[in-house]
Write a protein that holds these residues in place. Structure first.
Motif, PDB file in Angstrom:
ATOM      1  N   PHE A 125       3.301   9.256   0.296  1.00 13.95           N
ATOM      2  CA  PHE A 125       3.965  10.255  -0.534  1.00 13.95           C
ATOM      3  C   PHE A 125       3.421  11.638  -0.193  1.00 13.95           C
ATOM      4  CE2 PHE A 125       4.087   6.460  -3.443  1.00 13.95           C
ATOM      5  CZ  PHE A 125       5.453   6.236  -3.311  1.00 13.95           C
ATOM      6  N   ALA A 126       4.304  12.526   0.257  1.00  8.30           N
ATOM      7  CA  ALA A 126       3.899  13.863   0.690  1.00  8.30           C
ATOM      8  C   ALA A 126       4.452  14.923  -0.256  1.00  8.30           C
ATOM      9  CB  ALA A 126       4.410  14.117   2.108  1.00  8.30           C
ATOM     10  N   ALA A 127       3.876  16.116  -0.160  1.00 11.49           N
ATOM     11  CA  ALA A 127       4.321  17.309  -0.908  1.00 11.49           C
ATOM     12  C   ALA A 127       4.076  17.208  -2.401  1.00 11.49           C
ATOM     13  CB  ALA A 127       5.785  17.631  -0.620  1.00 11.49           C
ATOM     14  N   GLY A 128       3.072  16.440  -2.798  1.00 16.76           N
ATOM     15  CA  GLY A 128       2.696  16.374  -4.203  1.00 16.76           C
ATOM     16  C   GLY A 128       3.840  15.949  -5.098  1.00 16.76           C
ATOM     17  N   THR A 129       4.000  16.664  -6.221  1.00 15.07           N
ATOM     18  CA  THR A 129       5.123  16.389  -7.120  1.00 15.07           C
ATOM     19  C   THR A 129       6.336  17.232  -6.755  1.00 15.07           C
ATOM     20  OG1 THR A 129       4.511  18.110  -8.707  1.00 15.07           O
ATOM     21  CG2 THR A 129       3.505  15.931  -9.018  1.00 15.07           C
ATOM     22  N   GLY A 130       6.145  18.169  -5.817  1.00 15.83           N
ATOM     23  CA  GLY A 130       7.208  19.098  -5.473  1.00 15.83           C
ATOM     24  C   GLY A 130       7.220  20.328  -6.356  1.00 15.83           C
ATOM     25  N   VAL A 153       0.826  -1.209   0.000  1.00 10.64           N
ATOM     26  CA  VAL A 153       0.000   0.000   0.000  1.00 10.64           C
ATOM     27  C   VAL A 153       0.857   1.255   0.000  1.00 10.64           C
ATOM     28  CG1 VAL A 153      -1.809   1.290   1.198  1.00 10.64           C
ATOM     29  CG2 VAL A 153      -1.809  -1.222   1.278  1.00 10.64           C
ATOM     30  N   ALA A 154       0.573   2.134  -0.957  1.00 13.66           N
ATOM     31  CA  ALA A 154       1.129   3.488  -0.972  1.00 13.66           C
ATOM     32  C   ALA A 154      -0.029   4.464  -0.896  1.00 13.66           C
ATOM     33  CB  ALA A 154       1.943   3.726  -2.240  1.00 13.66           C
ATOM     34  N   LEU A 155       0.218   5.641  -0.340  1.00 16.91           N
ATOM     35  CA  LEU A 155      -0.837   6.635  -0.189  1.00 16.91           C
ATOM     36  C   LEU A 155      -0.352   8.012  -0.614  1.00 16.91           C
ATOM     37  CD1 LEU A 155      -1.098   4.979   2.980  1.00 16.91           C
ATOM     38  CD2 LEU A 155      -3.305   5.960   2.509  1.00 16.91           C
ATOM     39  N   THR A 156      -1.285   8.820  -1.088  1.00 18.71           N
ATOM     40  CA  THR A 156      -1.063  10.259  -1.188  1.00 18.71           C
ATOM     41  C   THR A 156      -2.249  10.940  -0.508  1.00 18.71           C
ATOM     42  OG1 THR A 156      -2.187  10.514  -3.317  1.00 18.71           O
ATOM     43  CG2 THR A 156       0.177  10.088  -3.377  1.00 18.71           C
ATOM     44  N   ILE A 157      -1.985  12.068   0.115  1.00 19.34           N
ATOM     45  CA  ILE A 157      -3.019  12.812   0.829  1.00 19.34           C
ATOM     46  C   ILE A 157      -2.962  14.267   0.398  1.00 19.34           C
ATOM     47  CG2 ILE A 157      -4.070  13.298   3.076  1.00 19.34           C
ATOM     48  CD1 ILE A 157      -2.267  11.206   4.308  1.00 19.34           C
ATOM     49  N   GLY A 158      -4.141  14.848   0.175  1.00 18.77           N
ATOM     50  CA  GLY A 158      -4.214  16.271  -0.142  1.00 18.77           C
ATOM     51  C   GLY A 158      -3.999  17.115   1.105  1.00 18.77           C
ATOM     52  N   GLY A 159      -4.073  18.414   0.930  1.00 14.50           N
ATOM     53  CA  GLY A 159      -3.871  19.317   2.063  1.00 14.50           C
ATOM     54  C   GLY A 159      -5.010  20.299   2.261  1.00 14.50           C
ATOM     55  N   GLY A 160      -6.144  20.030   1.603  1.00 15.06           N
ATOM     56  CA  GLY A 160      -7.263  20.979   1.614  1.00 15.06           C
ATOM     57  C   GLY A 160      -7.899  21.220   2.966  1.00 15.06           C
ATOM     58  N   THR A 175      -2.717  14.690  -9.689  1.00 12.51           N
ATOM     59  CA  THR A 175      -1.648  14.420 -10.647  1.00 12.51           C
ATOM     60  C   THR A 175      -0.481  13.715  -9.960  1.00 12.51           C
ATOM     61  OG1 THR A 175      -2.269  16.337 -11.976  1.00 12.51           O
ATOM     62  CG2 THR A 175      -0.042  15.474 -12.290  1.00 12.51           C
ATOM     63  N   ALA A 176      -0.154  14.148  -8.744  1.00  9.03           N
ATOM     64  CA  ALA A 176       0.918  13.492  -7.984  1.00  9.03           C
ATOM     65  C   ALA A 176       0.577  12.025  -7.738  1.00  9.03           C
ATOM     66  CB  ALA A 176       1.129  14.216  -6.653  1.00  9.03           C
ATOM     67  N   ALA A 177      -0.684  11.750  -7.402  1.00 11.94           N
ATOM     68  CA  ALA A 177      -1.098  10.368  -7.158  1.00 11.94           C
ATOM     69  C   ALA A 177      -0.930   9.518  -8.415  1.00 11.94           C
ATOM     70  CB  ALA A 177      -2.549  10.338  -6.680  1.00 11.94           C
ATOM     71  N   SER A 178      -1.350  10.047  -9.558  1.00 13.22           N
ATOM     72  CA  SER A 178      -1.215   9.307 -10.821  1.00 13.22           C
ATOM     73  C   SER A 178       0.252   9.065 -11.144  1.00 13.22           C
ATOM     74  CB  SER A 178      -1.870  10.102 -11.958  1.00 13.22           C
ATOM     75  OG  SER A 178      -3.229  10.324 -11.709  1.00 13.22           O
ATOM     76  N   LEU A 179       1.064  10.088 -10.974  1.00 11.17           N
ATOM     77  CA  LEU A 179       2.490   9.977 -11.271  1.00 11.17           C
ATOM     78  C   LEU A 179       3.168   8.944 -10.378  1.00 11.17           C
ATOM     79  CD1 LEU A 179       5.017  11.054 -12.741  1.00 11.17           C
ATOM     80  CD2 LEU A 179       5.169  12.818 -10.964  1.00 11.17           C
ATOM     81  N   ARG A 180       2.930   9.033  -9.068  1.00  9.33           N
ATOM     82  CA  ARG A 180       3.563   8.089  -8.136  1.00  9.33           C
ATOM     83  C   ARG A 180       3.069   6.665  -8.375  1.00  9.33           C
ATOM     84  NH1 ARG A 180       6.889  11.568  -7.787  1.00  9.33           N
ATOM     85  NH2 ARG A 180       7.116  13.017  -6.024  1.00  9.33           N
ATOM     86  N   ALA A 181       1.781   6.518  -8.683  1.00  6.15           N
ATOM     87  CA  ALA A 181       1.234   5.181  -8.938  1.00  6.15           C
ATOM     88  C   ALA A 181       1.945   4.515 -10.107  1.00  6.15           C
ATOM     89  CB  ALA A 181      -0.268   5.270  -9.217  1.00  6.15           C
ATOM     90  N   MET A 182       2.230   5.297 -11.144  1.00  4.53           N
ATOM     91  CA  MET A 182       2.930   4.729 -12.300  1.00  4.53           C
ATOM     92  C   MET A 182       4.397   4.475 -11.999  1.00  4.53           C
ATOM     93  SD  MET A 182       1.021   6.700 -15.411  1.00  4.53           S
ATOM     94  CE  MET A 182       1.043   8.287 -14.599  1.00  4.53           C
ATOM     95  N   GLU A 183       5.007   5.357 -11.225  1.00  5.69           N
ATOM     96  CA  GLU A 183       6.427   5.190 -10.892  1.00  5.69           C
ATOM     97  C   GLU A 183       6.683   3.933 -10.069  1.00  5.69           C
ATOM     98  OE1 GLU A 183       8.664   9.389 -10.629  1.00  5.69           O
ATOM     99  OE2 GLU A 183       7.007   9.199  -9.219  1.00  5.69           O
ATOM    100  N   ILE A 184       5.753   3.601  -9.186  1.00  4.41           N
ATOM    101  CA  ILE A 184       5.943   2.414  -8.343  1.00  4.41           C
ATOM    102  C   ILE A 184       5.301   1.170  -8.953  1.00  4.41           C
ATOM    103  CG2 ILE A 184       6.086   3.798  -6.233  1.00  4.41           C
ATOM    104  CD1 ILE A 184       3.187   2.791  -5.581  1.00  4.41           C
ATOM    105  N   HIS A 185       4.740   1.314 -10.155  1.00  2.00           N
ATOM    106  CA  HIS A 185       4.084   0.200 -10.861  1.00  2.00           C
ATOM    107  C   HIS A 185       2.894  -0.356 -10.067  1.00  2.00           C
ATOM    108  CE1 HIS A 185       7.517   0.456 -13.502  1.00  2.00           C
ATOM    109  NE2 HIS A 185       8.351   0.125 -12.522  1.00  2.00           N
ATOM    110  N   ALA A 186       2.065   0.540  -9.569  1.00  7.73           N
ATOM    111  CA  ALA A 186       0.842   0.122  -8.869  1.00  7.73           C
ATOM    112  C   ALA A 186      -0.109  -0.532  -9.864  1.00  7.73           C
ATOM    113  CB  ALA A 186       0.174   1.318  -8.205  1.00  7.73           C
ATOM    114  N   ASP A 187      -0.914  -1.466  -9.386  1.00 10.89           N
ATOM    115  CA  ASP A 187      -1.890  -2.142 -10.237  1.00 10.89           C
ATOM    116  C   ASP A 187      -3.138  -1.304 -10.445  1.00 10.89           C
ATOM    117  OD1 ASP A 187      -0.317  -4.512 -10.389  1.00 10.89           O
ATOM    118  OD2 ASP A 187      -0.991  -5.033  -8.366  1.00 10.89           O
TER     119      ASP A 187
END
Length: 252
Positions: free
Chosen positions: A138-143, A55-62, A151-163
């Protein structure tokens, strides 16, 4: 008598990225972090980890600060977005604490380096953590400013080869209109990437959808507020809305 392992349902996915909005942490409040809600989300994640899923996660900051709304009030957009990224680090640290109190090993990786509180984002290190059974947040979005946490979630998901990318929301899927305002709104069981873009459906922003489409990464949009839904999605129950190459179908 069957063993506990034999009774454990088989997960559909080996590795997932769960995208949470900052607002998901608010609970019944108007802003900030609800300790009760934080524990509930951590328990959902733990349930999935116990299935053997990485499991990997991204969280917004809203729940703390939203860059776009800050920019509309006259603040420089880049400065506002960086403030939003820092808010995601606060949320990531809070969720890390809740998970570790439940015995779940975690790592926070930040796209903005801050060595005292988080590891820097390194793709190979993140994958290694996942292979060892650690939850990676994964924190701080794409930086970078002008890019959303979607977009950060999509990018990280592809980078780690998430299913799969799991988009947790407060509604039970994607509708043709806001179901809270329009009772006649139609829920979709499945959607193609192109239809999401053409109909301008509020699944994720267009950059995130395009990234997923170009790399054939499926998205499942589901209701986080229903206890056990993360686990249900992971074991393959037909809930929420799936976005992919499949033909668009309405529910029912």
């Amino acid at each position: 008598m069957p063993s506990e392992r034999a009774d454990k349902p088989k997960a559909r996915y080996k590795r997932i990225l769960l995208k949470l909005s900052g607002e998901a942490l608010i609970g019944d409040g108007k802003y900030g972090i609800s300790p009760k809600t934080l524990v509930a989300i951590a328990q959902e994640v733990k349930d999935v980890v116990e299935l053997g899923v990485e499991v990997a996660l991204t969280i917004g900051g809203g729940n703390i600060f939203r860059g776009v709304s800050g920019a509309t009030e006259g603040m420089d957009r880049s400065s506002a977005d960086y403030m939003g990224m820092l808010a995601t680090v606060i949320n990531s640290m809070a969720l890390q604490d809740a998970l570790e109190k439940m015995g779940v090993s975690t790592r926070v990786q930040s796209a903005i380096e801050m060595h005292q509180v988080a590891e820097p984002y390194i793709r190979r290190r993140a994958i290694r953590h996942l292979e060892k059974g650690r939850v990676v947040i994964f924190a701080a979005g794409t930086g970078n400013p002008y890019f959303t946490t979607d977009t950060a979630a999509s990018l990280r998901a592809m980078e780690i080869h998430a299913d799969v990318l799991l988009k947790a929301t407060k509604v039970d899927g994607v509708y043709s209109d806001d179901p809270k305002k329009n009772a006649a709104a139609t829920k979709f069981r499945s959607l193609s990437y192109l239809d999401v873009l053409k109909k301008n459906l509020k699944v994720m922003d267009s950059t995130a959808i395009s990234l997923c489409m170009d790399n054939d990464l499926p998205i499942v949009v589901f209701d986080l507020t229903a206890r056990g839904n993360v686990r249900r999605v992971v074991v393959g129950e037909d809930i929420g809305t799936t976005v992919g190459k499949t033909q668009t179908r309405a529910a029912g």
